[in-house]
Design a protein around this motif. Structure first.
Motif, PDB file in Angstrom:
ATOM      1  N   THR A  83       5.437 -45.649  12.460  1.00 47.68           N
ATOM      2  CA  THR A  83       5.268 -45.532  14.047  1.00 47.68           C
ATOM      3  C   THR A  83       5.582 -43.968  14.515  1.00 47.68           C
ATOM      4  O   THR A  83       5.090 -43.617  15.626  1.00 47.68           O
ATOM      5  N   LEU A  93      15.830 -46.996  14.307  1.00 55.45           N
ATOM      6  CA  LEU A  93      15.620 -46.201  15.815  1.00 55.45           C
ATOM      7  C   LEU A  93      15.008 -46.618  16.500  1.00 55.45           C
ATOM      8  O   LEU A  93      13.671 -46.802  16.483  1.00 55.45           O
ATOM      9  N   GLY A 149      11.858 -40.342  26.150  1.00 53.27           N
ATOM     10  CA  GLY A 149      11.228 -38.999  26.591  1.00 53.27           C
ATOM     11  C   GLY A 149      12.306 -38.281  27.201  1.00 53.27           C
ATOM     12  O   GLY A 149      12.382 -37.247  27.667  1.00 53.27           O
ATOM     13  N   LEU A 150      13.683 -38.640  27.047  1.00 59.15           N
ATOM     14  CA  LEU A 150      14.751 -38.169  27.536  1.00 59.15           C
ATOM     15  C   LEU A 150      15.662 -37.496  26.569  1.00 59.15           C
ATOM     16  O   LEU A 150      16.840 -37.125  26.830  1.00 59.15           O
ATOM     17  N   GLY A 151      15.368 -37.528  25.326  1.00 61.00           N
ATOM     18  CA  GLY A 151      16.256 -37.007  24.279  1.00 61.00           C
ATOM     19  C   GLY A 151      16.955 -38.009  23.582  1.00 61.00           C
ATOM     20  O   GLY A 151      17.928 -37.515  22.878  1.00 61.00           O
ATOM     21  N   ARG A 191       9.373 -33.371  14.258  1.00 58.40           N
ATOM     22  CA  ARG A 191       9.800 -32.422  15.117  1.00 58.40           C
ATOM     23  C   ARG A 191      11.355 -32.330  14.816  1.00 58.40           C
ATOM     24  O   ARG A 191      11.868 -31.382  15.524  1.00 58.40           O
ATOM     25  N   VAL A 234      14.518 -46.935  21.198  1.00 59.65           N
ATOM     26  CA  VAL A 234      14.967 -46.509  22.369  1.00 59.65           C
ATOM     27  C   VAL A 234      14.022 -47.543  23.273  1.00 59.65           C
ATOM     28  O   VAL A 234      13.007 -47.671  23.384  1.00 59.65           O
ATOM     29  N   ALA A 291      16.643 -40.473  21.495  1.00 52.78           N
ATOM     30  CA  ALA A 291      16.518 -40.595  19.979  1.00 52.78           C
ATOM     31  C   ALA A 291      16.942 -39.451  19.224  1.00 52.78           C
ATOM     32  O   ALA A 291      17.576 -39.335  18.356  1.00 52.78           O
ATOM     33  N   SER A 292      16.555 -38.181  19.765  1.00 50.87           N
ATOM     34  CA  SER A 292      17.023 -36.959  19.041  1.00 50.87           C
ATOM     35  C   SER A 292      18.332 -36.802  18.941  1.00 50.87           C
ATOM     36  O   SER A 292      18.952 -36.406  17.817  1.00 50.87           O
TER      37      SER A 292
HETATM   38  C1  COA Z   1      10.327 -42.926  18.254  1.00 51.11           C
HETATM   39  C2  COA Z   1      11.402 -43.135  19.653  1.00 51.11           C
HETATM   40  C3  COA Z   1      12.668 -43.814  19.059  1.00 51.11           C
HETATM   41  C4  COA Z   1      11.570 -41.993  20.174  1.00 51.11           C
HETATM   42  O1  COA Z   1      12.730 -42.133  21.465  1.00 51.11           O
HETATM   43  P1  COA Z   1      12.885 -40.953  22.564  1.00 51.11           P
HETATM   44  O2  COA Z   1      14.198 -41.061  22.935  1.00 51.11           O
HETATM   45  O3  COA Z   1      11.713 -41.266  23.580  1.00 51.11           O
HETATM   46  O4  COA Z   1      12.829 -39.439  21.805  1.00 51.11           O
HETATM   47  P2  COA Z   1      13.081 -38.106  22.676  1.00 51.11           P
HETATM   48  O5  COA Z   1      13.261 -38.216  23.870  1.00 51.11           O
HETATM   49  O6  COA Z   1      14.397 -37.671  21.696  1.00 51.11           O
HETATM   50  O7  COA Z   1      11.877 -37.357  21.789  1.00 51.11           O
HETATM   51  C5  COA Z   1      11.949 -36.113  21.241  1.00 51.11           C
HETATM   52  C6  COA Z   1      10.325 -35.464  21.367  1.00 51.11           C
HETATM   53  O8  COA Z   1       9.591 -36.300  20.433  1.00 51.11           O
HETATM   54  C7  COA Z   1       8.447 -36.881  21.029  1.00 51.11           C
HETATM   55  N1  COA Z   1       8.210 -38.056  20.739  1.00 51.11           N
HETATM   56  C8  COA Z   1       9.018 -39.330  21.120  1.00 51.11           C
HETATM   57  N2  COA Z   1       8.433 -40.412  20.519  1.00 51.11           N
HETATM   58  C9  COA Z   1       7.271 -39.838  19.614  1.00 51.11           C
HETATM   59  C10 COA Z   1       6.402 -40.432  18.735  1.00 51.11           C
HETATM   60  N3  COA Z   1       6.298 -41.887  18.640  1.00 51.11           N
HETATM   61  N4  COA Z   1       5.545 -39.816  18.302  1.00 51.11           N
HETATM   62  C11 COA Z   1       5.602 -38.410  18.514  1.00 51.11           C
HETATM   63  N5  COA Z   1       6.179 -37.564  19.330  1.00 51.11           N
HETATM   64  C12 COA Z   1       7.185 -38.511  20.006  1.00 51.11           C
HETATM   65  C13 COA Z   1       9.179 -36.729  22.432  1.00 51.11           C
HETATM   66  O9  COA Z   1       7.618 -36.642  23.489  1.00 51.11           O
HETATM   67  C14 COA Z   1       9.892 -35.515  22.711  1.00 51.11           C
HETATM   68  O10 COA Z   1       9.142 -34.338  22.605  1.00 51.11           O
HETATM   69  P3  COA Z   1       9.486 -32.825  23.493  1.00 51.11           P
HETATM   70  O11 COA Z   1      11.014 -32.457  23.078  1.00 51.11           O
HETATM   71  O12 COA Z   1       8.433 -32.089  23.336  1.00 51.11           O
HETATM   72  O13 COA Z   1       9.628 -33.508  24.860  1.00 51.11           O
HETATM   73  C15 COA Z   1      10.867 -44.273  20.594  1.00 51.11           C
HETATM   74  O14 COA Z   1       9.510 -43.704  21.047  1.00 51.11           O
HETATM   75  C16 COA Z   1      10.982 -45.699  20.275  1.00 51.11           C
HETATM   76  O15 COA Z   1      11.839 -46.619  20.254  1.00 51.11           O
HETATM   77  N6  COA Z   1       9.901 -46.001  19.524  1.00 51.11           N
HETATM   78  C17 COA Z   1       9.618 -47.539  19.066  1.00 51.11           C
HETATM   79  C18 COA Z   1      10.287 -47.640  17.937  1.00 51.11           C
HETATM   80  C19 COA Z   1      10.107 -46.811  16.689  1.00 51.11           C
HETATM   81  O16 COA Z   1       8.624 -46.433  16.535  1.00 51.11           O
HETATM   82  N7  COA Z   1      11.150 -46.365  15.940  1.00 51.11           N
HETATM   83  C20 COA Z   1      10.875 -45.662  14.892  1.00 51.11           C
HETATM   84  C21 COA Z   1      11.335 -46.459  13.754  1.00 51.11           C
HETATM   85  S1  COA Z   1      11.460 -45.593  12.359  1.00 51.11           S
END
Ligand code: COA
Length: 159
Positions: free
Chosen positions: A101, A64, A72-74, A108, A66, A76-77
């Motif tokens: 990570t 996963l 922060g736009l939803g 959440r 982004v 990944a969710s």
């Molecule tokens: C983790 C990741 C996929 C989240 O993507 P995203 O599209 O920004 O996530 P969303 O917008 O759907 O976030 C939903 C919520 O989670 C929170 N959030 C996002 N990433 C987070 C993290 N790493 N730790 C804690 N909270 C996080 C957001 O602030 C948001 O909170 P809100 O609903 O209160 O605003 C992205 O940060 C990423 O690509 N990280 C690097 C790769 C990684 O670590 N992947 C996981 C592999 S297992």
């Protein structure tokens, strides 16, 4: 933003997005990405990815990521929700994952930490668990709810 099934043409983009996020790429193949989804922006640029890997009767959510400018736009969710729908449609009751990570993100969206001993054997023996991720990674699981009836708003009205 729209989410679609990944295809062969996405292979290099998927590898590149995973690589820049320090996520495992060694086993990414055409066969594996059959279980992947990509999120595209309005211009067709891939800005998010995520996949399911079938491991016997278990399923692992993995890869996963982004793009930094689209976080922060939803996205990944939304990807996780669609992947869970796919797992449910294949009759899976649990989704497993490993993360170093994004434990708080997954909490959440309903995932809970489990000890490695609780993890199904087929998942524990997978390449991700055995080799690709460090032993310090959190193992998480979500028990999927089965959709037993249509949401109230979608039920036909009767009088
Ligand atoms: C983790 C990741 C996929 C989240 O993507 P995203 O599209 O920004 O996530 P969303 O917008 O759907 O976030 C939903 C919520 O989670 C929170 N959030 C996002 N990433 C987070 C993290 N790493 N730790 C804690 N909270 C996080 C957001 O602030 C948001 O909170 P809100 O609903 O209160 O605003 C992205 O940060 C990423 O690509 N990280 C690097 C790769 C990684 O670590 N992947 C996981 C592999 S297992």
């Amino acid at each position: 933003m729209q989410i679609r099934i990944a295809d062969e043409a996405d292979l290099s983009t998927i590898k590149s997005l995973l690589g820049t996020n320090d996520l495992p790429v060694a086993d990414i193949s055409k066969a594996l990405i059959a279980g992947f989804l990509v999120a595209e922006d309005a211009s067709g640029l891939v800005i998010g990815i995520g996949g399911l890997e079938q491991l016997g009767s278990s399923v692992l959510l993995r890869s996963l990521a982004v793009a930094p400018e689209a976080r922060g736009l939803g996205i990944a969710s939304a990807l996780v929700a669609r992947l869970e729908d796919n797992a449910r449609a294949c009759g899976r009751q649990d989704v497993w994952l490993l993360t170093t990570t994004a434990e708080r993100f997954f909490e959440r969206v309903g995932y809970k930490n489990v000890s490695r001993e609780e993890v199904h054997r087929e998942v524990r023996l997978s390449r991700q668990f055995a080799a690709l991720c460090p032993s310090t990674a959190s193992c998480m699981r979500k028990r999927l709810r089965t959709a037993t009836s249509a949401p109230i708003a979608e039920r036909p009205l009767s009088n």
